[in-house]
Enzyme design. Structure first.
Site, PDB file in Angstrom:
ATOM      1  N   HIS A 196      -9.596  -8.394  32.688  1.00 43.15           N
ATOM      2  CA  HIS A 196     -10.654  -9.366  32.455  1.00 43.15           C
ATOM      3  C   HIS A 196     -11.899  -8.869  33.215  1.00 43.15           C
ATOM      4  CE1 HIS A 196     -12.743 -13.280  32.909  1.00 43.15           C
ATOM      5  NE2 HIS A 196     -11.958 -13.754  31.955  1.00 43.15           N
ATOM      6  N   ASP A 219      -3.841 -10.199  39.460  1.00 39.67           N
ATOM      7  CA  ASP A 219      -4.610 -11.252  38.801  1.00 39.67           C
ATOM      8  C   ASP A 219      -3.629 -12.088  37.982  1.00 39.67           C
ATOM      9  OD1 ASP A 219      -6.067 -12.856  37.118  1.00 39.67           O
ATOM     10  OD2 ASP A 219      -7.359 -11.262  36.344  1.00 39.67           O
ATOM     11  N   GLN A 240      -3.240 -15.653  34.040  1.00 41.73           N
ATOM     12  CA  GLN A 240      -2.457 -15.966  32.837  1.00 41.73           C
ATOM     13  C   GLN A 240      -0.952 -15.965  33.095  1.00 41.73           C
ATOM     14  OE1 GLN A 240      -3.801 -17.113  30.167  1.00 41.73           O
ATOM     15  NE2 GLN A 240      -5.939 -16.482  30.439  1.00 41.73           N
ATOM     16  N   LYS A 260      -6.505 -23.323  34.366  1.00 46.20           N
ATOM     17  CA  LYS A 260      -5.582 -22.759  33.388  1.00 46.20           C
ATOM     18  C   LYS A 260      -4.149 -23.207  33.658  1.00 46.20           C
ATOM     19  CE  LYS A 260      -8.560 -18.874  32.363  1.00 46.20           C
ATOM     20  NZ  LYS A 260      -8.821 -17.433  32.477  1.00 46.20           N
ATOM     21  N   CYS A 269     -13.827 -11.850  27.302  1.00 46.55           N
ATOM     22  CA  CYS A 269     -14.149 -11.285  28.625  1.00 46.55           C
ATOM     23  C   CYS A 269     -13.355 -10.012  28.893  1.00 46.55           C
ATOM     24  CB  CYS A 269     -13.929 -12.289  29.759  1.00 46.55           C
ATOM     25  SG  CYS A 269     -15.069 -13.668  29.701  1.00 46.55           S
TER      26      CYS A 269
HETATM   27  C1  LIG Z   1      -9.578 -16.615  32.964  1.00 46.90           C
HETATM   28  C2  LIG Z   1      -9.206 -15.331  33.603  1.00 46.90           C
HETATM   29  C3  LIG Z   1      -9.866 -14.876  34.748  1.00 46.90           C
HETATM   30  C4  LIG Z   1     -11.015 -15.615  35.354  1.00 46.90           C
HETATM   31  O1  LIG Z   1     -10.682 -16.908  35.681  1.00 46.90           O
HETATM   32  P1  LIG Z   1     -11.821 -17.949  36.088  1.00 46.90           P
HETATM   33  O2  LIG Z   1     -11.113 -19.241  36.037  1.00 46.90           O
HETATM   34  O3  LIG Z   1     -12.899 -17.829  35.050  1.00 46.90           O
HETATM   35  O4  LIG Z   1     -12.290 -17.571  37.437  1.00 46.90           O
HETATM   36  C5  LIG Z   1      -9.454 -13.687  35.309  1.00 46.90           C
HETATM   37  N1  LIG Z   1      -8.443 -12.992  34.787  1.00 46.90           N
HETATM   38  C6  LIG Z   1      -7.775 -13.397  33.678  1.00 46.90           C
HETATM   39  C7  LIG Z   1      -6.650 -12.580  33.173  1.00 46.90           C
HETATM   40  C8  LIG Z   1      -8.155 -14.571  33.053  1.00 46.90           C
HETATM   41  O5  LIG Z   1      -7.493 -14.966  31.964  1.00 46.90           O
END
Ligand SMILES: *Cc1c(COP(=O)(O)O)cnc(C)c1O
Length: 411
Positions: A128, A205, A208, A231, A369
């Site tokens: 992302h 990260d 997800q 999320k 993104c």
């Molecule tokens: C949504 C997302 C982000 C960023 O999350 P924010 O809530 O916008 O800070 C980073 N990495 C992944 C894989 C995402 O799906």
């Protein structure tokens, strides 16, 4: 109706999410944009309202009743997150605005004090933008280099290539657990092991992964882990950075201000202990308490049940979409979470999104993104249906019907 193998009743679960009962353009809402943000159960909405209705107050410094209540609930949310991630200590849970801020914190603090001229940071081809740009900024500032682990046409990372990239100048690996545009579940346990055998720390990260599967940071042995509350069926503007205590202890502050200090004079400031050292200023108190309620909610259903149910739905959706001629799935990795990215011959993804919307179906279209992922597959954009445990097979059927409609319009 309960699907085979699912340990919960999806129609009952749906009643916990008032927004799902809405009609959109006169059609029942089919919400398939969960990778962008997820819907909130009533218990989260209630927690937010209750906080503002009965205990709104600033935390940590107050000695009055409301402040003590708010502080207790805020800190209880920290313990809930600690249990969710199986971290060993509340001090390892830092509240931030979201995954993005968590990554920026690590880049701005750990990165600035450990990455120098000629050093290297490794990320992957499916990150992302939030896990690309902070490292680019850091590398530019430091004269360091960003190295990118490639992937194959299915969206599987090339782990051998990753191993070759790990070198004496590697200072950090930052890798996505589950890709938001492809659905790939990366073998992070192995990736971490390989980095650790060379003394390199790893940030995962988990934006997800945390909402869709059990995450155990001690089992993964990751050094940092980030996710976003919104999320995980919680509020926006709140997220979590997990870090191993000894690493966090060694890091300089990211932002200065109230709450992150022990004492301040114009000559010198003594920084506070973990986790407060990294929580400068009045935090998102309501959001944190709301996140605590969201953690309670997913825990009551069980992330292993959520994962099993969503996996079944993904299989169903994959079969259904694959049978549509002219449709190509983008992201067909061996291990996948509930993401169905696709393109249609001769139809721009934006048109797919618009026509589906007129049918009450919410999907996302664009680069999600992850522009480098689009470049890798030689496409400008995809349409993406992303699943949550409140979605149903009937909703997948509605999606398929909607796509048929798109194909009719463009035939
Ligand atoms: C949504 C997302 C982000 C960023 O999350 P924010 O809530 O916008 O800070 C980073 N990495 C992944 C894989 C995402 O799906």
């Amino acid at each position: 109706m309960t699907s085979t193998g699912a340990a919960f009743d999806v129609s009952r679960v749906r009643r916990d999410f008032p927004i799902l009962a809405q009609r959109v353009h006169g059609k029942p809402l089919v919400y398939l944009d969960n990778a962008a943000t997820s819907q909130k159960p009533q218990s989260v909405l209630d927690a937010l309202a209750s906080y503002y209705t009965t205990e709104n107050s600033n935390i940590h410094r107050g000695i009055h009743y409301l402040s003590e209540q708010a502080t207790a609930d805020y800190e209880e949310a920290r313990s809930k997150v600690r249990v969710l991630l199986n971290a060993s200590d509340d001090r390892e849970i830092i509240f931030v605005r979201g995954a993005t801020e968590g990554i920026n914190l690590v880049a701005g603090s750990y990165g600035k004090s450990n990455v120098g001229q000629g050093d290297e940071v490794i990320i992957s081809a499916m990150e992302h933008h939030s896990n690309i740009v902070p490292w680019q900024i850091l590398c530019q500032e430091r004269g360091a280099h960003l190295r990118v682990v490639p992937m194959n046409d299915d969206g599987d990372l090339l782990v051998d290539e990753y191993e070759r990239l790990l070198g004496p100048r590697t200072k950090l690996v930052s890798i996505v657990h589950v890709s938001n545009s492809l659905g790939t579940i990366n073998p992070v346990r192995r990736i971490i092991e390989m980095a650790h055998s060379r003394g390199v720390p790893v940030l995962v990260d988990g934006a997800q992964s945390a909402p869709h599967m059990n995450v155990d940071v001690r089992e993964l042995d990751c050094d940092f882990f980030v996710f976003s509350g919104h999320k995980l069926y919680g509020p926006t503007g709140i997220g979590v950075l997990y870090g191993k205590a000894d690493l966090l202890e060694s890091m300089p502050p990211y932002q200065g201000g109230g709450d992150m200090i022990k004492s301040v004079t114009f000559e010198r400031t003594l920084y506070n202990d973990l986790p407060y050292r990294f929580e400068a200023g009045t935090p998102n108190i309501a959001g944190t308490i709301g996140l605590g309620a969201a953690v309670d909610y997913v825990s009551s259903i069980g992330l292993e049940n959520i994962e099993a149910y969503e996996h079944e739905l993904l299989d169903y959706g994959t079969r259904a979409l694959s049978s549509i001629s002219g449709l190509r799935l983008v992201g067909t990795a061996r291990k996948k979470a509930g993401i169905l990215s696709f393109v249609l011959d001769g139809v721009h993804p934006h048109d797919i999104g618009t026509i589906l919307d007129s049918e009450g179906i919410a999907v996302r279209t664009g680069h999600h993104c992850t522009q480098p992922v689009m470049d890798r597959f030689g496409i400008p954009a995809t349409a993406r249906a992303s699943l949550a445990f409140y979605n149903t097979r009937q909703e997948i059927d509605a999606l398929v019907k909607g796509i048929d409609k798109v194909l009719e319009v463009f035939s």
